[in-house]
Design a protein around this motif. Structure first.
Motif, PDB file in Angstrom:
ATOM      1  N   TYR A 212     105.600  60.823  40.133  1.00  8.61           N
ATOM      2  CA  TYR A 212     104.334  61.580  40.142  1.00  8.61           C
ATOM      3  C   TYR A 212     103.162  60.644  40.459  1.00  8.61           C
ATOM      4  N   HIS A 213     103.194  59.452  39.869  1.00 11.05           N
ATOM      5  CA  HIS A 213     102.160  58.449  40.108  1.00 11.05           C
ATOM      6  C   HIS A 213     102.076  58.096  41.593  1.00 11.05           C
ATOM      7  N   LYS A 214     103.232  57.880  42.226  1.00  5.87           N
ATOM      8  CA  LYS A 214     103.248  57.540  43.648  1.00  5.87           C
ATOM      9  C   LYS A 214     102.779  58.713  44.507  1.00  5.87           C
ATOM     10  N   LYS A 215     103.114  59.929  44.076  1.00  2.00           N
ATOM     11  CA  LYS A 215     102.686  61.121  44.811  1.00  2.00           C
ATOM     12  C   LYS A 215     101.167  61.242  44.792  1.00  2.00           C
ATOM     13  N   VAL A 216     100.560  60.991  43.634  1.00  2.00           N
ATOM     14  CA  VAL A 216      99.099  61.051  43.512  1.00  2.00           C
ATOM     15  C   VAL A 216      98.454  59.977  44.371  1.00  2.00           C
ATOM     16  N   LEU A 217      99.023  58.755  44.349  1.00  2.00           N
ATOM     17  CA  LEU A 217      98.459  57.670  45.144  1.00  2.00           C
ATOM     18  C   LEU A 217      98.520  57.974  46.637  1.00  2.00           C
ATOM     19  N   ARG A 218      99.631  58.570  47.085  1.00  2.00           N
ATOM     20  CA  ARG A 218      99.743  58.933  48.501  1.00  2.00           C
ATOM     21  C   ARG A 218      98.701  59.972  48.883  1.00  2.00           C
ATOM     22  N   LYS A 219      98.483  60.933  47.976  1.00  2.00           N
ATOM     23  CA  LYS A 219      97.495  61.977  48.236  1.00  2.00           C
ATOM     24  C   LYS A 219      96.088  61.389  48.310  1.00  2.00           C
ATOM     25  N   LEU A 220      95.776  60.482  47.398  1.00  2.00           N
ATOM     26  CA  LEU A 220      94.458  59.844  47.402  1.00  2.00           C
ATOM     27  C   LEU A 220      94.261  59.003  48.659  1.00  2.00           C
ATOM     28  N   LYS A 221      95.339  58.362  49.104  1.00  2.00           N
ATOM     29  CA  LYS A 221      95.237  57.543  50.306  1.00  2.00           C
ATOM     30  C   LYS A 221      94.903  58.393  51.521  1.00  2.00           C
ATOM     31  N   VAL A 222      95.563  59.536  51.627  1.00  2.00           N
ATOM     32  CA  VAL A 222      95.290  60.454  52.744  1.00  2.00           C
ATOM     33  C   VAL A 222      93.859  60.968  52.654  1.00  2.00           C
ATOM     34  N   GLN A 223      93.442  61.364  51.441  1.00  2.00           N
ATOM     35  CA  GLN A 223      92.083  61.884  51.263  1.00  2.00           C
ATOM     36  C   GLN A 223      91.030  60.832  51.589  1.00  2.00           C
ATOM     37  N   SER A 224      91.313  59.573  51.219  1.00  2.00           N
ATOM     38  CA  SER A 224      90.337  58.515  51.480  1.00  2.00           C
ATOM     39  C   SER A 224      90.183  58.273  52.971  1.00  2.00           C
ATOM     40  N   ARG A 225      91.295  58.400  53.719  1.00  2.00           N
ATOM     41  CA  ARG A 225      91.220  58.221  55.168  1.00  2.00           C
ATOM     42  C   ARG A 225      90.393  59.337  55.800  1.00  2.00           C
ATOM     43  N   ILE A 226      90.629  60.575  55.345  1.00  2.00           N
ATOM     44  CA  ILE A 226      89.879  61.717  55.869  1.00  2.00           C
ATOM     45  C   ILE A 226      88.397  61.575  55.543  1.00  2.00           C
ATOM     46  N   TYR A 227      88.123  61.211  54.297  1.00  2.00           N
ATOM     47  CA  TYR A 227      86.740  61.056  53.854  1.00  2.00           C
ATOM     48  C   TYR A 227      86.061  59.928  54.621  1.00  2.00           C
ATOM     49  N   GLY A 228      86.815  58.837  54.837  1.00  2.00           N
ATOM     50  CA  GLY A 228      86.246  57.694  55.545  1.00  2.00           C
ATOM     51  C   GLY A 228      85.888  58.039  56.971  1.00  2.00           C
ATOM     52  N   THR A 229      86.709  58.851  57.612  1.00  2.00           N
ATOM     53  CA  THR A 229      86.444  59.275  58.993  1.00  2.00           C
ATOM     54  C   THR A 229      85.190  60.137  59.062  1.00  2.00           C
ATOM     55  N   GLN A 230      85.032  60.995  58.044  1.00  2.00           N
ATOM     56  CA  GLN A 230      83.908  61.924  58.053  1.00  2.00           C
ATOM     57  C   GLN A 230      82.611  61.295  57.572  1.00  2.00           C
TER      58      GLN A 230
END
Length: 245
Positions: A212-230
């Motif tokens: 579950y911890h790794k799943k959350v980290l992967r989700k945050l990583k994707v969100q951070s990339r999207i947020y960083g682009t925007q």
């Protein structure tokens, strides 16, 4: 020359946790004291036990296939036995009286691999010796087994995950990232008890917290990339928004 100057800091699993040189030296000193006063005398007096279980010391030397087969058995026996002892040590009595010493380092370092209560050192020596006692081989195989087990323990407690490590290609191998989570959670950890391989955690369901911890980290990583682009690549702004939620 420092870890930072070599560029290794980006591979640190818990980069915010800093261990000072004095803390490292204190850990090293305590471990060496344990080796001199406990482990060393045990090794010097172990020859009768080695002969008793049937480990041979003369010719002929073992073949490569014999060594590999016996090492596989030793790892499997040690891994399964260690798993259950480790779970016991995370019970209330076992943790408070014995295992808490090893968990002093919530972000482990290599020196902390054998850093433990003297009783834990003795107890966990049983799974290590059990394989050679059940399937005795040559002394060379025994020495190689002890060396590999120590190297593995240091690697999983190193606090660093290097993408080029060859151990990542070993099926069901835990590694530094897997065991680091166990130390990160600490006393409340009921996850990642595996010694070397992860199959026991998977079978008995004690890896769910880590997955579950790794799943959350992967989700945050994707969100951070999207947020960083925007937002012009502002990862700092993204983390600040997370804190405000």
């Amino acid at each position: 020359m420092t870890i930072r100057s070599l560029g290794f800091l980006k591979y640190k699993i818990q980069p915010k946790v800093k261990t000072s040189l004095s803390e490292m030296f204190r850990c090293y000193k305590d471990v060496m004291r344990m080796f001199v006063l406990l482990v060393g005398p045990l090794q010097l007096s172990s020859y009768p036990s080695i002969k008793m279980v049937g480990i041979r010391t003369g010719l002929p030397l073992p073949s490569m296939w014999e060594i590999l087969a016996q090492l596989t058995v030793y790892f499997m026996i040690e891994d399964y036995t260690n798993y259950w002892i480790h779970r016991f040590l995370h019970g209330k009595w076992g943790y408070e009286n014995i295992h808490r010493v090893h968990h002093v380092y919530s972000a482990p370092i290599g020196f902390a691999a054998p850093y433990a209560h003297w009783l834990e050192v003795l107890i966990l020596g049983i799974p290590t010796f059990l394989g050679p006692a059940i399937v005795p081989g040559h002394m060379i195989t025994f020495w190689l087994w002890i060396a590999l087990r120590q190297i593995e323990a240091i690697e999983t407690h190193s606090g660093y995950y290097f993408p080029w490590t060859p151990t990542k290609y070993i099926p069901f191998y835990g590694g530094a990232d897997y065991h680091d989570y166990h130390h990160y959670v600490g006393q409340q950890s009921q996850s990642n008890f595996a010694s070397v391989f992860t199959y026991c955690d998977y079978i008995y369901g004690t890896d769910k917290g880590y997955r579950y911890h790794k799943k959350v980290l992967r989700k945050l990583k994707v969100q951070s990339r999207i947020y960083g682009t925007q937002n012009g690549g502002s990862y700092y702004a993204f983390t600040q928004d997370l804190k405000s939620e």
